[in-house]
Write a protein that holds these residues in place. Structure first.
Motif, PDB file in Angstrom:
ATOM      1  N   GLY A   1      12.257 -18.355  15.734  1.00  0.00           N
ATOM      2  CA  GLY A   1      12.094 -17.207  16.617  1.00  0.00           C
ATOM      3  C   GLY A   1      13.005 -16.059  16.239  1.00  0.00           C
ATOM      4  O   GLY A   1      12.567 -14.906  16.164  1.00  0.00           O
ATOM      5  N   GLN A   2      14.284 -16.366  15.993  1.00  0.00           N
ATOM      6  CA  GLN A   2      15.223 -15.309  15.633  1.00  0.00           C
ATOM      7  C   GLN A   2      14.882 -14.711  14.275  1.00  0.00           C
ATOM      8  O   GLN A   2      14.976 -13.498  14.087  1.00  0.00           O
ATOM      9  N   SER A   3      14.451 -15.534  13.333  1.00  0.00           N
ATOM     10  CA  SER A   3      14.077 -15.027  12.008  1.00  0.00           C
ATOM     11  C   SER A   3      12.890 -14.074  12.099  1.00  0.00           C
ATOM     12  O   SER A   3      12.849 -13.040  11.420  1.00  0.00           O
ATOM     13  N   LEU A   4      11.924 -14.411  12.952  1.00  0.00           N
ATOM     14  CA  LEU A   4      10.766 -13.541  13.129  1.00  0.00           C
ATOM     15  C   LEU A   4      11.181 -12.204  13.744  1.00  0.00           C
ATOM     16  O   LEU A   4      10.696 -11.139  13.326  1.00  0.00           O
ATOM     17  N   LEU A   5      12.089 -12.264  14.710  1.00  0.00           N
ATOM     18  CA  LEU A   5      12.579 -11.030  15.327  1.00  0.00           C
ATOM     19  C   LEU A   5      13.311 -10.158  14.319  1.00  0.00           C
ATOM     20  O   LEU A   5      13.148  -8.933  14.306  1.00  0.00           O
ATOM     21  N   ILE A   6      14.127 -10.769  13.475  1.00  0.00           N
ATOM     22  CA  ILE A   6      14.841 -10.005  12.449  1.00  0.00           C
ATOM     23  C   ILE A   6      13.846  -9.366  11.484  1.00  0.00           C
ATOM     24  O   ILE A   6      13.995  -8.211  11.084  1.00  0.00           O
ATOM     25  N   ALA A   7      12.802 -10.121  11.113  1.00  0.00           N
ATOM     26  CA  ALA A   7      11.801  -9.590  10.188  1.00  0.00           C
ATOM     27  C   ALA A   7      11.070  -8.382  10.781  1.00  0.00           C
ATOM     28  O   ALA A   7      10.642  -7.483  10.055  1.00  0.00           O
ATOM     29  N   CYS A   8      10.938  -8.355  12.104  1.00  0.00           N
ATOM     30  CA  CYS A   8      10.277  -7.221  12.765  1.00  0.00           C
ATOM     31  C   CYS A   8      11.091  -5.933  12.650  1.00  0.00           C
ATOM     32  O   CYS A   8      10.586  -4.851  12.980  1.00  0.00           O
ATOM     33  N   ALA A   9      12.349  -6.039  12.212  1.00  0.00           N
ATOM     34  CA  ALA A   9      13.187  -4.853  12.064  1.00  0.00           C
ATOM     35  C   ALA A   9      12.563  -3.845  11.112  1.00  0.00           C
ATOM     36  O   ALA A   9      12.722  -2.629  11.277  1.00  0.00           O
ATOM     37  N   GLY A  10      11.857  -4.348  10.101  1.00  0.00           N
ATOM     38  CA  GLY A  10      11.206  -3.432   9.170  1.00  0.00           C
ATOM     39  C   GLY A  10      10.158  -2.580   9.851  1.00  0.00           C
ATOM     40  O   GLY A  10      10.054  -1.369   9.600  1.00  0.00           O
ATOM     41  N   LEU A  11       9.382  -3.211  10.730  1.00  0.00           N
ATOM     42  CA  LEU A  11       8.316  -2.487  11.426  1.00  0.00           C
ATOM     43  C   LEU A  11       8.879  -1.453  12.390  1.00  0.00           C
ATOM     44  O   LEU A  11       8.427  -0.298  12.403  1.00  0.00           O
ATOM     45  N   VAL A  12       9.872  -1.854  13.209  1.00  0.00           N
ATOM     46  CA  VAL A  12      10.409  -0.918  14.203  1.00  0.00           C
ATOM     47  C   VAL A  12      11.267   0.157  13.548  1.00  0.00           C
ATOM     48  O   VAL A  12      11.615   1.152  14.188  1.00  0.00           O
ATOM     49  N   THR A  13      11.607  -0.021  12.271  1.00  0.00           N
ATOM     50  CA  THR A  13      12.346   1.000  11.533  1.00  0.00           C
ATOM     51  C   THR A  13      11.403   1.956  10.832  1.00  0.00           C
ATOM     52  O   THR A  13      11.523   3.173  10.946  1.00  0.00           O
ATOM     53  N   ALA A  14      10.445   1.406  10.100  1.00  0.00           N
ATOM     54  CA  ALA A  14       9.598   2.232   9.240  1.00  0.00           C
ATOM     55  C   ALA A  14       8.662   3.135  10.035  1.00  0.00           C
ATOM     56  O   ALA A  14       8.532   4.325   9.727  1.00  0.00           O
ATOM     57  N   VAL A  15       8.024   2.593  11.066  1.00  0.00           N
ATOM     58  CA  VAL A  15       6.997   3.365  11.775  1.00  0.00           C
ATOM     59  C   VAL A  15       7.564   4.626  12.437  1.00  0.00           C
ATOM     60  O   VAL A  15       7.065   5.737  12.197  1.00  0.00           O
ATOM     61  N   PRO A  16       8.623   4.531  13.274  1.00  0.00           N
ATOM     62  CA  PRO A  16       9.121   5.762  13.887  1.00  0.00           C
ATOM     63  C   PRO A  16       9.739   6.737  12.885  1.00  0.00           C
ATOM     64  O   PRO A  16       9.621   7.958  13.059  1.00  0.00           O
ATOM     65  N   LEU A  17      10.369   6.221  11.826  1.00  0.00           N
ATOM     66  CA  LEU A  17      10.942   7.127  10.826  1.00  0.00           C
ATOM     67  C   LEU A  17       9.848   7.878  10.074  1.00  0.00           C
ATOM     68  O   LEU A  17      10.001   9.062   9.762  1.00  0.00           O
ATOM     69  N   LEU A  18       8.746   7.188   9.790  1.00  0.00           N
ATOM     70  CA  LEU A  18       7.614   7.868   9.158  1.00  0.00           C
ATOM     71  C   LEU A  18       7.040   8.930  10.092  1.00  0.00           C
ATOM     72  O   LEU A  18       6.734  10.057   9.672  1.00  0.00           O
ATOM     73  N   PHE A  19       6.896   8.581  11.367  1.00  0.00           N
ATOM     74  CA  PHE A  19       6.408   9.551  12.353  1.00  0.00           C
ATOM     75  C   PHE A  19       7.329  10.769  12.397  1.00  0.00           C
ATOM     76  O   PHE A  19       6.867  11.916  12.423  1.00  0.00           O
ATOM     77  N   PHE A  20       8.645  10.507  12.439  1.00  0.00           N
ATOM     78  CA  PHE A  20       9.607  11.604  12.526  1.00  0.00           C
ATOM     79  C   PHE A  20       9.565  12.476  11.276  1.00  0.00           C
ATOM     80  O   PHE A  20       9.627  13.713  11.370  1.00  0.00           O
ATOM     81  N   ALA A  21       9.472  11.853  10.108  1.00  0.00           N
ATOM     82  CA  ALA A  21       9.437  12.620   8.866  1.00  0.00           C
ATOM     83  C   ALA A  21       8.203  13.517   8.809  1.00  0.00           C
ATOM     84  O   ALA A  21       8.267  14.666   8.351  1.00  0.00           O
ATOM     85  N   ILE A  22       7.054  12.999   9.283  1.00  0.00           N
ATOM     86  CA  ILE A  22       5.837  13.822   9.337  1.00  0.00           C
ATOM     87  C   ILE A  22       6.038  14.999  10.287  1.00  0.00           C
ATOM     88  O   ILE A  22       5.713  16.146   9.965  1.00  0.00           O
ATOM     89  N   ALA A  23       6.586  14.710  11.471  1.00  0.00           N
ATOM     90  CA  ALA A  23       6.811  15.774  12.458  1.00  0.00           C
ATOM     91  C   ALA A  23       7.812  16.795  11.954  1.00  0.00           C
ATOM     92  O   ALA A  23       7.639  18.009  12.167  1.00  0.00           O
ATOM     93  N   ALA A  24       8.873  16.336  11.264  1.00  0.00           N
ATOM     94  CA  ALA A  24       9.905  17.252  10.772  1.00  0.00           C
ATOM     95  C   ALA A  24       9.345  18.237   9.765  1.00  0.00           C
ATOM     96  O   ALA A  24       9.788  19.396   9.699  1.00  0.00           O
ATOM     97  N   ARG A  25       8.355  17.808   8.981  1.00  0.00           N
ATOM     98  CA  ARG A  25       7.751  18.702   7.994  1.00  0.00           C
ATOM     99  C   ARG A  25       6.758  19.668   8.626  1.00  0.00           C
ATOM    100  O   ARG A  25       6.460  20.703   8.062  1.00  0.00           O
TER     101      ARG A  25
END
Length: 299
Positions: A214-238
């Motif tokens: 369970g904890q390993s799966l949660l840690i692996a989800c860090a990529g998703l919760v990091t990449a998606v909003p940063l991509l959204f922000f980078a698009i908006a910033a441009r």
């Protein structure tokens, strides 16, 4: 930077709001992985973001754009800087949440919009109307009152605000797409992330990843919760004016502050409640002026 058209700015708005909604709810996720040391978690966060970026690059056919950015020293230099800034921001934020300084984390992101509006007007020569300036000053008053009760954690709040401000500014002026830019930032941080997780794996306690499913799966989800909003922000910033993007950043810390009261059990005093009323009045004025001006521009 060339001026953005009203249509272009409007296409950036959903991405900005989506990014701040995810960031606002992020403490709920961090609460689930609170047993993972903050430094180790940031290391895993980088490593699990990298394969997602590779998938995005492949799906969008941006391999050539990625190579072009990697071979352009000016662009690469800017992305190395933005990588260090976002890595610093991640570390300070995770440490603040894990140590139960939720309000300090929230206040750090309340400072950011005011600094961002100032940077947009000074460095990018973006103009505000008189009503928008009044909204900024009113928001500044609310932020000062809100920060009065967090003076002991002001250093943490300033570190978060300044690192995020500088990151947003660098991404605004760097001529690279959102996905290739995030991919290169992650590549820059990856060697350090490998060293971090390797060091934790060599300690007597061992790595936090790979033991409990369970904890390993949660840690692996860090990529998703990091990449998606940063991509959204980078698009908006441009696509959006830096000043408008800055005022929208009041959304995520307000959600964080609300979670601090409802989920993390932090008491809400009358001064903080009054500060929220002032800040959201300022946001309403700013947004109302934007809508009025946009309506006039369309007629």
């Amino acid at each position: 930077m060339p001026p953005q058209s009203p249509a272009t700015r409007q296409t950036g708005l959903p991405f900005a709001l989506g990014a701040h909604l995810i960031w606002g709810l992020l403490p709920l996720y961090l609460r689930l992985v609170h047993a993972v040391p903050a430094v180790e978690f940031v290391g895993w966060r980088v490593l699990f973001t990298l394969p997602l970026c590779a998938l995005f690059i492949a799906a969008r056919g941006q391999k050539n754009e990625l190579i072009a950015a990697l071979t352009n020293w000016k662009v690469l230099r800017m992305l190395v800087l933005s990588a260090l800034l976002i890595g610093t921001n991640w570390l300070v934020y995770v440490m603040a949440i894990q140590s139960s300084h939720v309000f300090a984390a929230s206040f750090g992101y309340y400072l950011t919009p005011l600094l961002q509006v100032l940077a947009g007007t000074v460095f990018l020569h973006e103009r505000l109307s008189a009503l928008q300036w009044a909204a900024v000053l009113l928001a500044g008053l609310g932020v000062v009152l809100l920060g009065w009760g967090e003076l002991d954690m002001l250093g943490v709040s300033l570190a978060m605000a300044l690192s995020w401000l500088c990151y947003g500014f660098v991404r605004k002026v760097t001529p690279v797409g959102s996905v290739p830019g995030l991919t290169i930032e992650t590549l820059v941080l990856a060697p350090l992330a490998v060293l971090i997780v390797s060091w934790f794996a060599a300690t007597p306690q061992g790595s936090s990843f790979g033991h409990a499913a369970g904890q390993s799966l949660l840690i692996a989800c860090a990529g998703l919760v990091t990449a998606v909003p940063l991509l959204f922000f980078a698009i908006a910033a441009r696509r959006m004016d830096f000043t408008v993007l800055g005022m929208l950043q009041f959304v995520s810390p307000t959600i964080v502050f609300g979670l601090g009261v409802t989920v993390f059990g932090k008491p809400l005093d009358p001064l903080q409640l009054g500060s929220f009323a002032i800040i959201w009045t300022a946001i309403a004025l700013f947004v109302w002026d934007l809508l009025v001006r946009r309506g006039k521009a369309g007629t």
